[in-house]
Design an enzyme around this catalytic site. Structure first.
Site, short mmCIF file in Angstrom:
data_model
loop_
_atom_site.label_atom_id
_atom_site.label_comp_id
_atom_site.label_asym_id
_atom_site.label_seq_id
_atom_site.Cartn_x
_atom_site.Cartn_y
_atom_site.Cartn_z
N THR A 37 0.85 -1.18 0.00
CA THR A 37 0.00 0.00 0.00
C THR A 37 0.89 1.23 0.00
OG1 THR A 37 -2.03 0.96 0.91
CG2 THR A 37 -0.39 0.26 2.52
N CYS A 62 -2.52 7.29 8.47
CA CYS A 62 -3.15 5.97 8.36
C CYS A 62 -2.16 4.89 8.82
CB CYS A 62 -3.54 5.68 6.92
SG CYS A 62 -4.77 6.82 6.25
N HIS A 90 -5.38 -0.91 5.01
CA HIS A 90 -4.94 0.50 5.07
C HIS A 90 -5.99 1.26 5.89
CE1 HIS A 90 -2.97 4.00 2.64
NE2 HIS A 90 -3.64 4.52 3.66
#
Lengths: 208, 165
Positions: B26, B32, B49
């Protein structure tokens, strides 16, 4: 499209018009500061998934310089002035009258503060238009600057929106030096991501 | 990272599961958190994520499980079991949770990075999944990729280079 974003063509046109004049004002400021001709494209207004937003400005991993201002009062939302790092360095150098930079690889404190002020001026020009056209109060935060991956930066605003939605309303204005071939390598973006309550207010005031 | 590598990409507030020899990655993690839960016996891994610490923050239905720490941990475990994983072998690696703009507090999402990290850790603990390694906090963005053959998590940053944990 989710209900949160009830956007008729007329509403999109209004937001485009605000962005057009706002970013035009910002482009004029940039032009005066750099003593260069700056051109602007017709702004884009769209509703995008978070993933599509992450892919803007060259993609989530693209290294950019970002000036971030959070706006409050009647209209709330996030504003970003995004520049590719080489372009940011070029502008910083021009603004510092070619003050010699020792180390080309890292963004120096002086460069950062010059760019922070540049972002502040450009976003300020944009916001004064927004406020004047809508008669709504806009209170910008102190600007913050960061050089990092575009995705890591823009996701800051997406998190704010994510409490209510999985999509974002993006108002994207591109400004660039005139005469250069257009590519993400030299493009500056002014992104305005209003919170959902805000554009409802804008539409109410403008009766669209 | 060309087309010829066996890499599955996971977007923001998404999750997915892969089996060896696939890798999973990702990009552009800021505040995040990238959560990897893997099974080193059955050679599979899941990646989420995560954007927010708790699904109770949402006032929107239907819920996107991958977006919140609590629901992402539960859902990732369920998916891995579906793929033939055994929870006894599950381990975790986590990265992200930075504060991209630490001095610009905003109303609802103050310290969101550290809060995301704390929430992920707490839910892993209550599911009895050990955290093998982590690269969290700071104020830099990260791109992460997990290899289901070596179980190594590679973390790329703009200002701090590449790191493997």
């Amino acid at each position: 499209m989710s209900k949160l974003f009830d956007l008729s063509n007329k509403r999109i046109d209004i937001l485009k018009e605000i962005a057009n004049i706002g970013a035009g004002n910002a482009a004029t400021s940039l032009s005066q500061l750099l003593n260069k001709k700056i051109e602007m494209k017709v702004p884009n207004v769209y509703v995008a998934s978070f993933n599509d937003v992450m892919d803007l400005a060259g993609g989530a991993e693209t290294e950019v310089t970002a000036v971030y201002i959070r706006i409050q009062e009647d209209i709330t939302g996030s504003m970003f002035f995004i520049l590719p790092i080489p372009q940011a360095k070029k502008y910083a150098k021009a603004l510092m009258n070619d003050y010699v930079l020792q180390d080309a690889s890292t963004m120096k404190e002086m460069e950062c503060s010059v760019l922070q002020e540049l972002g502040n001026i450009l976003i300020g020009s944009y916001l004064s238009v927004l406020s004047n056209m809508t008669n709504l109060m806009v209170n910008p935060s102190v600007p913050a600057i960061q050089c990092d991956m575009f995705g890591a930066i823009i996701s800051h605003a997406l998190i704010e929106l994510s409490l209510e939605s999985d999509e974002a309303l993006v108002i994207d204005a591109v400004i660039k030096e005139e005469g250069h071939q257009d590519s993400e390598l030299i493009r500056g973006h002014i992104f305005f991501l209003p919170d959902s309550q805000s554009y409802k207010k804008i539409f109410d005031i403008l009766e669209v | 990272m060309g087309h010829f590598e066996n890499v599955v990409k996971v977007g923001i507030s998404e999750m997915n599961v892969v089996k060896a020899p696939w890798k999973i990655r990702t990009t552009g993690l800021g505040s995040c958190v990238g959560l990897v839960i893997y099974d080193d016996v059955n050679k599979l891994a899941g990646l989420a994520h995560i954007m927010l610490p708790d699904s109770s923050l949402s006032n929107k239905e239907p819920l996107n499980c991958a977006k919140y720490a609590d629901t992402a941990v539960t859902e990732l475990i369920r998916l891995l079991k579906n793929y033939g994983g055994n929870i006894m072998f599950f381990k975790a690696k986590i990265a992200g949770g930075a504060e991209m703009f630490p001095h610009r507090p905003s109303s609802k999402i103050m310290r969101i990075g550290p809060r995301n990290v704390e929430a992920v850790k707490q839910h892993l603990l209550s599911s009895n999944i050990p955290i093998v390694s982590e690269d969290v906090g700071g104020k830099n963005g990260r791109t992460i990729e997990f290899d289901t053959n070596s179980f190594i998590l590679t973390i790329r940053t703009v200002n701090l280079g590449v790191k493997q944990i």
